[in-house]
Design an enzyme around this catalytic site. Structure first.
Site, PDB file in Angstrom:
ATOM      1  CB  SER A 204      -0.959  -0.037   1.197  1.00 28.45           C
ATOM      2  OG  SER A 204      -1.894   0.981   1.149  1.00 28.45           O
TER       3      SER A 204
ATOM      4  CG  ASP B 222      -2.884   3.896  -1.483  1.00 25.29           C
ATOM      5  OD1 ASP B 222      -3.574   3.761  -2.516  1.00 25.29           O
ATOM      6  OD2 ASP B 222      -2.996   3.139  -0.510  1.00 25.29           O
TER       7      ASP B 222
ATOM      8  CG  ASP C  63      -2.982  -0.737  -2.422  1.00 24.04           C
ATOM      9  OD1 ASP C  63      -3.007   0.438  -2.015  1.00 24.04           O
ATOM     10  OD2 ASP C  63      -3.579  -1.667  -1.844  1.00 24.04           O
TER      11      ASP C  63
ATOM     12  CG  ASP D 277      -6.254   0.465  -0.907  1.00 24.35           C
ATOM     13  OD1 ASP D 277      -5.470   1.430  -0.832  1.00 24.35           O
ATOM     14  OD2 ASP D 277      -6.259  -0.471  -0.080  1.00 24.35           O
TER      15      ASP D 277
END
Length: 449
Positions: free
Chosen positions: A101, A241, A243, A245
């Protein structure tokens, strides 16, 4: 021994903490636990972010998956929410994302989704962990034609882009947008989707090299985006960010618009349209007090969970709500996807802007962000859950709450990883709350050490 799974999968420094051996075992145990009830040969979709260690860990994980007789579909670099969607769309048995992340590039992580695209329950994670600690005892290892195979589908991300455009249903013509892709998983999908929806797009940090993910960019480092929005005379800035999400925004004047404000803007718009289920938004205890004051004024019910998007999601599912999230920009639109989705959040926000013809700075005025002060108090690790057992601390907290009289609050919570408790105070006056937070933290340390 600490639990292997944290609040968002298994994480650690790739190669030393998150080793290829552990990745392979997670592939074996995860595939077995998530597919053992299936009569058919199971299939698991795997994707990763742009970290240099992603390919190494993906191959180890997929070797583990195939070794217990399951098939793997490797999607390559895709956002975490894309794996959640593709798992559902292709009716496979599970999905796995290799990502850490917003963490620095040397870290990586492995998180699972079940066949319905939801993150796993604590119970399922514990079952996977127990199997690994028990050295896969009694798990059959097939041979010959019974082992699994890997299919490479790097084109599958196009299906996610089509899905997002269909769900968003927004025309971005006439909007100038600066998007910061954090040198991460959004670098292709978000840029293509926003351009195809008509945006005049300035895309930055879209050249991942494996080692630059989240490096002074993205939703954890907003300074460059703020300056670029002002320089470009753009209508809005969007930051993802690593990833993709989660998402934060920047208004046309270069001010950050955080997850609380984004949920307030979208939640009010949904309420006016009659699409906000039960007129409720689910947030965590760390959400700014200004959000609760906004809800009271606008007739929106606010429900709070402990920190972690998985707990927000569980509460939403249990009670039938469709909007929830965190101040960090991890926002869940349960009518559209089963996990936080940065691109989806961005498009929902942009749709409010196009529908209302208002600037983001005007829309953000729906809630006042109250100042916050956060101070760590060092305490013995074995005592950190019991701070309210001490009369002096409980009385000091009560005294502050009375003093604030509804226009401030005190929140103390133990650190999940360190020997300390975090003292957070909100109120109208930054100087006052910083002073009070420091005093309370010192009191806690003096009494508990």
């Amino acid at each position: 021994m600490s639990r292997m799974f944290g609040t968002d999968g298994v994480r650690g420094v790739a190669g030393t903490e998150l080793t290829i051996e552990l990745a392979m075992k997670l592939g074996q145990a995860g595939a077995y636990v998530l597919t053992k009830e299936q009569a058919h040969q199971p299939t698991i979709i795997v994707g990763c972010d742009t970290r240099i260690s992603g390919g190494m860990l993906a191959n180890a994980l997929m070797a583990g998956i195939c070794s217990v007789g399951a098939n793997a579909i490797y999607a390559g670099v895709v956002p975490t929410p894309a794996i959640a969607y593709l798992t559902r769309k292709h009716k496979v048995d599970a999905g796995v994302v290799i990502s850490a992340s917003h963490n620095p590039m040397e870290f990586n992580g492995i998180k699972f989704f079940n066949g319905e695209g939801y993150k796993l329950s604590d119970e399922l994670e514990d079952e996977i962990e127990a199997l690994i600690l028990n050295h896969m005892k009694d798990v059959p290892i097939p041979t010959g034609s019974a082992v699994g195979k890997i299919e490479y589908r790097f084109d599958i991300k196009e299906e996610y882009i089509s899905f997002i455009k269909r769900k968003a249903s927004v025309d971005l013509s006439g909007l100038k947008i600066v998007v910061d892709c954090a040198e991460g998983a959004a670098y292709y999908t978000s840029v293509k989707a926003l351009r195809e929806l008509g945006a005049n797009l300035v895309a930055i940090h879209t050249r991942p090299d494996g080692s630059n993910i989240n490096a002074n960019c993205g939703s954890t480092h907003m300074e460059e985006l703020k300056a670029r929005v002002v320089y470009e005379k753009a209508d809005v800035g969007i930051a993802f960010d690593g990833d993709a999400d989660r998402m934060l925004a920047v208004d046309e004047m270069g001010n950050m618009v955080d997850g609380d404000q984004i949920m307030a803007i979208i939640g009010n718009h949904m309420k006016r349209q009659g699409t906000l289920k039960k007129d409720t938004i689910v947030v965590t205890v760390m959400t700014n007090l200004g959000f609760s004051l906004m809800g009271k004024r606008e007739g929106i019910h606010i429900e709070k969970t402990k920190v972690g998007d998985r707990y927000v999601l569980e509460h939403m599912i249990e009670h039938g709500f469709n909007l929830g999230g965190e101040q960090s920009g991890h926002i869940i639109f349960l009518d559209d996807n089963t996990t936080g989705d940065g691109l989806l959040s961005a498009l929902h926000l942009l749709k409010v802007m196009t529908d209302t013809k208002q600037k983001l700075s005007e829309l953000a005025g729906v809630m006042e962000v109250l100042p916050q002060a956060l101070v760590n108090a060092k305490v013995p690790n074995h005592k950190k859950e019991h701070y309210m057992d001490y009369t002096e601390i409980a009385e000091a907290v009560q005294e502050l709450e009375t003093k604030f009289n509804g226009e401030g609050r005190v929140l103390i919570r133990p650190s999940g990883t360190e020997p300390m408790v975090r003292v957070m105070i909100e109120g109208k006056d930054q100087a006052v709350i910083e002073k009070e937070a420091g005093k309370l933290a010192q009191l806690i340390t003096d009494i508990m050490l």
